[in-house]
Design a protein around this motif. Structure first.
Motif, PDB file in Angstrom:
ATOM      1  N   ALA A 139      57.071  93.640 -15.959  1.00  0.00           N
ATOM      2  CA  ALA A 139      56.365  92.592 -15.221  1.00  0.00           C
ATOM      3  C   ALA A 139      55.929  93.078 -13.848  1.00  0.00           C
ATOM      4  O   ALA A 139      54.814  92.796 -13.397  1.00  0.00           O
ATOM      5  CB  ALA A 139      57.259  91.355 -15.082  1.00  0.00           C
ATOM      6  N   GLY A 140      56.798  93.826 -13.182  1.00  0.00           N
ATOM      7  CA  GLY A 140      56.456  94.357 -11.867  1.00  0.00           C
ATOM      8  C   GLY A 140      55.282  95.316 -11.922  1.00  0.00           C
ATOM      9  O   GLY A 140      54.435  95.341 -11.022  1.00  0.00           O
ATOM     10  N   VAL A 141      55.210  96.104 -13.010  1.00  0.00           N
ATOM     11  CA  VAL A 141      54.089  97.024 -13.190  1.00  0.00           C
ATOM     12  C   VAL A 141      52.795  96.247 -13.341  1.00  0.00           C
ATOM     13  O   VAL A 141      51.772  96.565 -12.727  1.00  0.00           O
ATOM     14  CB  VAL A 141      54.318  97.931 -14.427  1.00  0.00           C
ATOM     15  N   ALA A 142      52.824  95.193 -14.177  1.00  0.00           N
ATOM     16  CA  ALA A 142      51.628  94.376 -14.395  1.00  0.00           C
ATOM     17  C   ALA A 142      51.163  93.714 -13.099  1.00  0.00           C
ATOM     18  O   ALA A 142      49.972  93.711 -12.774  1.00  0.00           O
ATOM     19  CB  ALA A 142      51.906  93.322 -15.465  1.00  0.00           C
ATOM     20  N   VAL A 143      52.110  93.145 -12.363  1.00  0.00           N
ATOM     21  CA  VAL A 143      51.765  92.455 -11.111  1.00  0.00           C
ATOM     22  C   VAL A 143      51.247  93.442 -10.068  1.00  0.00           C
ATOM     23  O   VAL A 143      50.295  93.152  -9.342  1.00  0.00           O
ATOM     24  CB  VAL A 143      52.983  91.665 -10.587  1.00  0.00           C
ATOM     25  N   ASP A 144      51.867  94.616  -9.984  1.00  0.00           N
ATOM     26  CA  ASP A 144      51.388  95.634  -9.042  1.00  0.00           C
ATOM     27  C   ASP A 144      49.958  96.049  -9.377  1.00  0.00           C
ATOM     28  O   ASP A 144      49.119  96.198  -8.483  1.00  0.00           O
ATOM     29  CB  ASP A 144      52.299  96.865  -9.075  1.00  0.00           C
ATOM     30  N   MET A 145      49.668  96.256 -10.671  1.00  0.00           N
ATOM     31  CA  MET A 145      48.311  96.606 -11.079  1.00  0.00           C
ATOM     32  C   MET A 145      47.329  95.498 -10.725  1.00  0.00           C
ATOM     33  O   MET A 145      46.181  95.758 -10.385  1.00  0.00           O
ATOM     34  CB  MET A 145      48.261  96.903 -12.582  1.00  0.00           C
ATOM     35  N   ALA A 146      47.799  94.268 -10.826  1.00  0.00           N
ATOM     36  CA  ALA A 146      46.922  93.131 -10.550  1.00  0.00           C
ATOM     37  C   ALA A 146      46.672  92.921  -9.058  1.00  0.00           C
ATOM     38  O   ALA A 146      45.587  92.498  -8.659  1.00  0.00           O
ATOM     39  CB  ALA A 146      47.526  91.859 -11.147  1.00  0.00           C
ATOM     40  N   MET A 147      47.653  93.245  -8.212  1.00  0.00           N
ATOM     41  CA  MET A 147      47.585  92.855  -6.808  1.00  0.00           C
ATOM     42  C   MET A 147      47.181  93.959  -5.836  1.00  0.00           C
ATOM     43  O   MET A 147      46.630  93.687  -4.778  1.00  0.00           O
ATOM     44  CB  MET A 147      48.957  92.308  -6.356  1.00  0.00           C
ATOM     45  N   TYR A 148      47.456  95.210  -6.201  1.00  0.00           N
ATOM     46  CA  TYR A 148      47.296  96.283  -5.222  1.00  0.00           C
ATOM     47  C   TYR A 148      46.170  97.251  -5.586  1.00  0.00           C
ATOM     48  O   TYR A 148      45.892  97.488  -6.756  1.00  0.00           O
ATOM     49  CB  TYR A 148      48.610  97.061  -5.078  1.00  0.00           C
ATOM     50  N   GLU A 149      45.562  97.811  -4.555  1.00  0.00           N
ATOM     51  CA  GLU A 149      44.515  98.808  -4.762  1.00  0.00           C
ATOM     52  C   GLU A 149      45.096 100.104  -5.333  1.00  0.00           C
ATOM     53  O   GLU A 149      44.422 100.810  -6.080  1.00  0.00           O
ATOM     54  CB  GLU A 149      43.808  99.121  -3.431  1.00  0.00           C
ATOM     55  N   ASN A 150      46.330 100.416  -4.975  1.00  0.00           N
ATOM     56  CA  ASN A 150      46.979 101.674  -5.368  1.00  0.00           C
ATOM     57  C   ASN A 150      48.349 101.399  -5.972  1.00  0.00           C
ATOM     58  O   ASN A 150      49.372 101.675  -5.359  1.00  0.00           O
ATOM     59  CB  ASN A 150      47.118 102.597  -4.153  1.00  0.00           C
ATOM     60  N   PRO A 151      48.407 100.839  -7.196  1.00  0.00           N
ATOM     61  CA  PRO A 151      49.680 100.377  -7.766  1.00  0.00           C
ATOM     62  C   PRO A 151      50.731 101.454  -7.976  1.00  0.00           C
ATOM     63  O   PRO A 151      51.901 101.155  -8.066  1.00  0.00           O
ATOM     64  CB  PRO A 151      49.263  99.768  -9.109  1.00  0.00           C
ATOM     65  N   GLY A 152      50.339 102.726  -8.056  1.00  0.00           N
ATOM     66  CA  GLY A 152      51.317 103.789  -8.263  1.00  0.00           C
ATOM     67  C   GLY A 152      51.940 104.326  -6.986  1.00  0.00           C
ATOM     68  O   GLY A 152      52.821 105.184  -7.036  1.00  0.00           O
ATOM     69  N   PRO A 154      54.133 104.491  -3.308  1.00  0.00           N
ATOM     70  CA  PRO A 154      55.432 103.981  -2.857  1.00  0.00           C
ATOM     71  C   PRO A 154      55.284 102.582  -2.262  1.00  0.00           C
ATOM     72  O   PRO A 154      54.209 102.216  -1.766  1.00  0.00           O
ATOM     73  CB  PRO A 154      55.853 104.992  -1.783  1.00  0.00           C
ATOM     74  N   GLN A 155      56.361 101.820  -2.294  1.00  0.00           N
ATOM     75  CA  GLN A 155      56.331 100.419  -1.876  1.00  0.00           C
ATOM     76  C   GLN A 155      55.748 100.240  -0.477  1.00  0.00           C
ATOM     77  O   GLN A 155      54.952  99.332  -0.232  1.00  0.00           O
ATOM     78  CB  GLN A 155      57.749  99.836  -1.929  1.00  0.00           C
ATOM     79  N   ALA A 156      56.116 101.118   0.445  1.00  0.00           N
ATOM     80  CA  ALA A 156      55.664 100.991   1.833  1.00  0.00           C
ATOM     81  C   ALA A 156      54.168 101.260   1.985  1.00  0.00           C
ATOM     82  O   ALA A 156      53.565 100.858   2.982  1.00  0.00           O
ATOM     83  CB  ALA A 156      56.459 101.926   2.733  1.00  0.00           C
ATOM     84  N   GLU A 157      53.567 101.946   1.007  1.00  0.00           N
ATOM     85  CA  GLU A 157      52.161 102.325   1.119  1.00  0.00           C
ATOM     86  C   GLU A 157      51.228 101.469   0.266  1.00  0.00           C
ATOM     87  O   GLU A 157      50.030 101.726   0.210  1.00  0.00           O
ATOM     88  CB  GLU A 157      52.007 103.806   0.718  1.00  0.00           C
TER      89      GLU A 157
END
Length: 435
Positions: A139-152, A154-157
């Protein structure tokens, strides 16, 4: 009465429909299949190829009786990264090969002793929560892909983007709308339509860069990672300790997928063609992937979701998707075009498909009537869920068991150690007498 399939297991669709239905399975899996190698530093084109070759091997070993597609396993992401950091990417491939061998050992034991012992070792009260953990972990992978320009990153970046989120939600809305409202041939390809619709939306939102497609060659060999050619194999014992325990997770996932797939299709795949054939097919697919530089393979919940939605069970459609994946691995422009699909689009589709994985675990618990008024069941499922989702791990120097592997091991141990209890009503009466 069970709903009649649109295409049964051995039915062959017409050629135009065949291509479209196979493409849908390809698109359903390619986001996750390509994301895994991107996260661990392997070639996405090789991952496509290995998923296709692995699926064809699986269909052959299972005698063409199970409509399952195999793609890159998310369960191996952390172990591959760790082994690659310690010993190099070649060592990670050796670890993947050993994990595939572990599948083979389990398959031989099931062939010799029957499948009841592994079902007792991994009953629904253990497998169901592990499947839920896998879905919630993704779920976190899906949400990261949906929300961030650079889902891969590190969290701080991570860079939050409203535009990406809107594209993801639009893709999700199109996919859900197609699933619910479309009829006829279009009702069979909601995932594909959702991805295409999301891609068009992303293009007008300025998220698609086609320059890589123009620069790519038509025919282009993937970056294979082959033992004794690309690297010298390193049989370090720490590799075994890091990689092989993850097989417990993927075996649990595999058994869960077989049970869910049996429910969806309406056939007892665990008995015929047999769990030993299915597990062996999965293991051989992983070994094939490791020999060419692809991540370990596993049966894909996303494609089971497609089967459940479309009720197209034809193994010829699955095989067609595998052949297309292999071809795509060698066509540079197509591989480049696939790489231009924004992560936001795949995030939108993955919200639905990864959710189906978690829901499948919940469905398994319901279908098998797991009684949570029994403290034993409640404890096993609770511990598995919190350890798996929480990301707990054990680390002693190079030896490490993390996340889903640890949750699976502890779940199996609790199932073997905790005494059986009577069903809710009888247990409650006993407690009332004591009170």
């Amino acid at each position: 009465m069970r709903e009649k399939p649109v295409l049964d297991i051995h039915e062959i669709p017409s050629k135009p429909k065949w291509l479209i239905l196979s493409l849908q399975h390809l698109f359903a899996m390619f986001g996750a299949t390509i994301l895994v190698p991107m996260l661990v530093g392997l070639s996405p084109a090789v991952a496509l190829m290995s998923s296709g070759l692995g699926t064809l091997a699986y269909l052959l070993i299972t005698k063409g009786q199970i409509p399952a597609y195999l793609g890159s396993s998310f369960a191996f992401i952390a172990p591959i990264i760790l082994v690659s950091q310690l010993h190099g990417p070649g060592a990670a491939m050796i670890g993947s090969f050993m994990a595939g061998l572990a599948y083979g050992v389990v398959a031989l034991l099931i062939k010799k002793l029957g499948h009841q012992w592994i079902l007792k070792l991994l009953p629904p009260v253990v497998v169901g929560p592990i499947i839920i953990v896998i879905g919630l972990g993704l779920a976190g992978v899906a949400v990261d892909m949906a929300m961030y320009e650079n889902p891969g990153a590190p969290q701080a970046e991570l860079i939050y983007s409203v535009k990406h989120l809107m594209v993801a939600l639009t893709t999700l809305a199109i996919t859900i709308g197609c699933t619910i409202f479309l009829r006829g041939i279009f009702s069979l390809i909601p995932i594909l339509i959702g991805i295409v619709g999301g891609y068009i939306t992303a293009y007008f939102a300025g998220l698609v860069d086609l320059s890589v497609v123009k620069a790519a060659s038509w025919i282009e060999a993937p970056d294979f990672l082959i033992p004794f050619v690309s690297y010298t194999p390193n049989f370090n014992l720490s590799i075994l300790f890091i990689m092989v325990p993850v097989a417990i997770v993927t075996l649990s996932e595999h058994i869960g997928h077989q049970m869910v797939l049996s429910k969806v299709v309406g056939r007892p795949f665990v008995e015929k063609p047999g769990l030993h054939r299915s597990i062996l097919g999965d293991g051989v697919a992983t070994m094939i992937a490791s020999l060419i530089g692809g991540p370990p393979n596993t049966t894909y919940g996303e494609n089971i979701g497609v089967l459940a939605i479309t009720r197209v069970f034809s193994v010829f459609v699955i095989g067609g998707a595998a052949v297309i994946a292999i071809i795509f691995g060698f066509i540079g422009k197509i591989s480049a075009l696939i790489s231009t699909v924004p992560s936001a689009v795949m995030g939108g589709v993955s919200i639905l498909l990864f959710g189906i994985i978690a829901s499948s675990g919940l469905r398994m618990l319901i279908d098998n009537k797991v009684d949570f008024s029994i403290n034993r069941n409640l404890i096993i499922s609770s511990v598995i869920t919190v350890i798996g989702v929480g990301g707990a791990f054990v680390k002693i120097e190079d030896f490490q068991i993390a996340g889903m592997a640890l949750a699976a091991i502890i779940g199996v141990a609790l199932n073997l150690i905790l005494p059986e209890q009577k069903a809710g009503k009888e247990a409650n009466e006993k407690q009332n007498k004591v009170a």
